[in-house]
Design a protein around this motif. Structure first.
Motif, PDB file in Angstrom:
ATOM      1  N   ALA A 289       0.772  -1.145  -0.159  1.00 33.79           N
ATOM      2  CA  ALA A 289      -0.054   0.006   0.071  1.00 33.79           C
ATOM      3  C   ALA A 289       1.045   1.451   0.000  1.00 33.79           C
ATOM      4  N   ARG A 290       1.892   1.308   0.644  1.00 28.26           N
ATOM      5  CA  ARG A 290       2.986   2.233   0.933  1.00 28.26           C
ATOM      6  C   ARG A 290       3.497   2.591  -0.304  1.00 28.26           C
ATOM      7  N   LYS A 291       3.861   1.629  -1.142  1.00 36.28           N
ATOM      8  CA  LYS A 291       4.773   1.651  -2.304  1.00 36.28           C
ATOM      9  C   LYS A 291       3.750   2.093  -3.484  1.00 36.28           C
ATOM     10  N   THR A 292       2.317   1.701  -3.181  1.00 38.44           N
ATOM     11  CA  THR A 292       1.320   2.222  -4.448  1.00 38.44           C
ATOM     12  C   THR A 292       1.180   3.451  -4.294  1.00 38.44           C
ATOM     13  N   VAL A 293       0.926   4.217  -3.014  1.00 36.98           N
ATOM     14  CA  VAL A 293       0.782   5.653  -2.742  1.00 36.98           C
ATOM     15  C   VAL A 293       1.911   6.433  -3.436  1.00 36.98           C
ATOM     16  N   LEU A 294       3.265   5.855  -3.057  1.00 39.34           N
ATOM     17  CA  LEU A 294       4.198   6.756  -3.369  1.00 39.34           C
ATOM     18  C   LEU A 294       4.313   6.760  -4.863  1.00 39.34           C
ATOM     19  N   LYS A 295       4.264   5.766  -5.416  1.00 40.14           N
ATOM     20  CA  LYS A 295       4.274   5.432  -7.050  1.00 40.14           C
ATOM     21  C   LYS A 295       3.276   6.405  -7.862  1.00 40.14           C
ATOM     22  N   LEU A 296       1.993   6.841  -6.710  1.00 42.82           N
ATOM     23  CA  LEU A 296       0.971   7.538  -7.560  1.00 42.82           C
ATOM     24  C   LEU A 296       1.490   9.031  -7.513  1.00 42.82           C
ATOM     25  N   VAL A 297       2.017   9.351  -6.454  1.00 37.68           N
ATOM     26  CA  VAL A 297       2.435  10.593  -6.108  1.00 37.68           C
ATOM     27  C   VAL A 297       3.482  11.189  -7.039  1.00 37.68           C
ATOM     28  N   GLU A 298       4.225  10.101  -7.471  1.00 35.44           N
ATOM     29  CA  GLU A 298       5.404  10.475  -8.398  1.00 35.44           C
ATOM     30  C   GLU A 298       4.835  10.786  -9.868  1.00 35.44           C
ATOM     31  N   THR A 299       3.871   9.748 -10.095  1.00 36.14           N
ATOM     32  CA  THR A 299       3.212   9.806 -11.416  1.00 36.14           C
ATOM     33  C   THR A 299       2.362  11.124 -11.753  1.00 36.14           C
ATOM     34  N   VAL A 300       1.690  11.460 -10.576  1.00 37.06           N
ATOM     35  CA  VAL A 300       0.598  12.695 -10.722  1.00 37.06           C
ATOM     36  C   VAL A 300       1.224  13.800 -11.064  1.00 37.06           C
ATOM     37  N   ARG A 301       2.804  14.057 -10.665  1.00 35.23           N
ATOM     38  CA  ARG A 301       3.205  15.426 -10.968  1.00 35.23           C
ATOM     39  C   ARG A 301       3.928  15.299 -12.512  1.00 35.23           C
ATOM     40  N   LYS A 302       3.975  14.122 -13.068  1.00 36.43           N
ATOM     41  CA  LYS A 302       4.492  13.975 -14.398  1.00 36.43           C
ATOM     42  C   LYS A 302       3.403  14.271 -15.538  1.00 36.43           C
ATOM     43  N   ASN A 303       2.391  13.323 -15.202  1.00 42.55           N
ATOM     44  CA  ASN A 303       1.160  13.289 -16.430  1.00 42.55           C
ATOM     45  C   ASN A 303      -0.350  12.415 -15.961  1.00 42.55           C
TER      46      ASN A 303
END
Length: 334
Positions: free
Chosen positions: A214-228
């Motif tokens: 869950a932690r990994k998924t959330v962090l992945k989402l934050v990283e991708t939100v800022r890109k596209n």
């Protein structure tokens, strides 16, 4: 785990001062409610107080730990002390009757008698009313210590006859230290200590593979939100919605997401701030550099709104699509 008086003073400075002052001024009451969350040291401090009250050689408002009474209390063999746990779901009337009977009989030992009710909020109506009568008319030199994690669940009439000792939540730096002593990484300890104040629960969370995912998924989402936004939506459909199916799981994931954006706000204000995700520090600094406080405030509000929409049973896919658009708007890409 708590081992000595100094640790107890760090864990609960106000409570320890209260109890030591009560002893020093010889103002021991007939009943106390120790009220605090699990893991705040209620049991350890109750034992400290009992030892202090019965110790043969106290010094500086601290029990000696070596006299006959201290040793018997430590091993659970002092005849003037009774401890009561719930029998199944509740503390039942027969348990209270037996306790009162033991407290009112002539003791083998002179001096104060002390009884401890663990999970005192779990008395049923009849057992609570029976205890109430004894609290109203205590016989002899008797002190009650009621431990609870749910003060409001105790009858107001019982509350009014006890001195309320409120335990503070465990300071986060102490919990972080305890978790690292258990071999948990600083990064994971920093995250779980934001979700719970209880050491046992934090350890279980830190070792839970589902939580790590869950932690990994959330962090992945934050990283991708800022890109596209399209990449972010892809993460939502391929990872988020598949990983978080129950309402409670989505709620926790949104909390983890909120903590990430709070980290970014804190880092923008002070690059030395402590984080929920210290392993993401470089990434947070980069995001903080390319956004504004107003935008971060909007993003935090968007996550809080998503949490409200979840409680209103909004369609989960629609909820997340809307959140991604709200989070992605206004980023300055460099």
């Amino acid at each position: 785990m708590v081992e000595n008086v100094e640790e107890l003073k760090v864990l609960q400075p106000v409570v320890m001062k209260q109890l030591q002052t009560i002893f020093e001024k010889n103002r021991t009451g007939h009943a106390y409610i120790f009220d605090g969350e699990k893991g705040t040291g209620k049991k350890a401090i109750a034992m400290f107080f009992i030892k202090l009250l019965l110790c043969l050689n106290p010094s500086n408002n601290v029990p000696c730990e070596t006299c006959r009474n201290c040793k018997r209390i430590e091993t659970g063999n002092h005849p003037n002390i009774k401890q009561l746990e719930p029998d199944g779901q509740f503390i039942k009337i027969d348990q209270i009757r037996d306790l009162i009977s033991g407290m009112t009989k002539t003791s083998m030992e002179e001096g104060r008698k002390i009884y401890v009710l663990h999970h005192a909020d779990r008395m049923n109506t009849s057992s609570a009313n029976t205890l109430l009568k004894f609290l109203e008319e205590p016989e002899g030199n008797v002190t009650a210590i009621l431990l609870t994690e749910s003060y409001q669940s105790i009858l107001p009439t019982i509350q009014s006859r006890c001195q309320h000792i409120k335990f503070a939540t465990v300071p986060r730096d102490i919990l972080l230290k305890q978790l690292q002593e258990q071999g948990i990484t600083f990064s994971m300890a920093s995250t779980v200590s934001m979700l719970t104040n209880n050491l046992e629960t934090a350890i279980l969370l830190a070792h839970d593979e589902q939580f790590a995912h869950a932690r990994k998924t959330v962090l992945k989402l934050v990283e991708t939100v800022r890109k596209n936004v399209h990449e972010a939506l892809l993460v939502v459909y391929e990872d988020w919605l598949l990983s978080f199916k129950e309402k409670e799981e989505i709620e926790r994931a949104l909390d983890l997401l909120l903590f990430a954006y709070r980290d970014i706000v804190a880092i923008k204000a002070n690059p030395q701030s402590s984080c929920t995700y210290p392993d993401m520090l470089q990434s947070w600094k980069e995001i903080a550099l390319h956004t504004t406080y107003d935008r971060l405030s909007d993003q935090l509000q968007a996550i809080l709104q998503a949490r409200q929409n979840l409680q209103r049973n909004m369609n989960r896919s629609l909820l997340m699509e809307q959140l991604m658009l709200n989070l992605q708007e206004g980023y300055t890409f460099v």
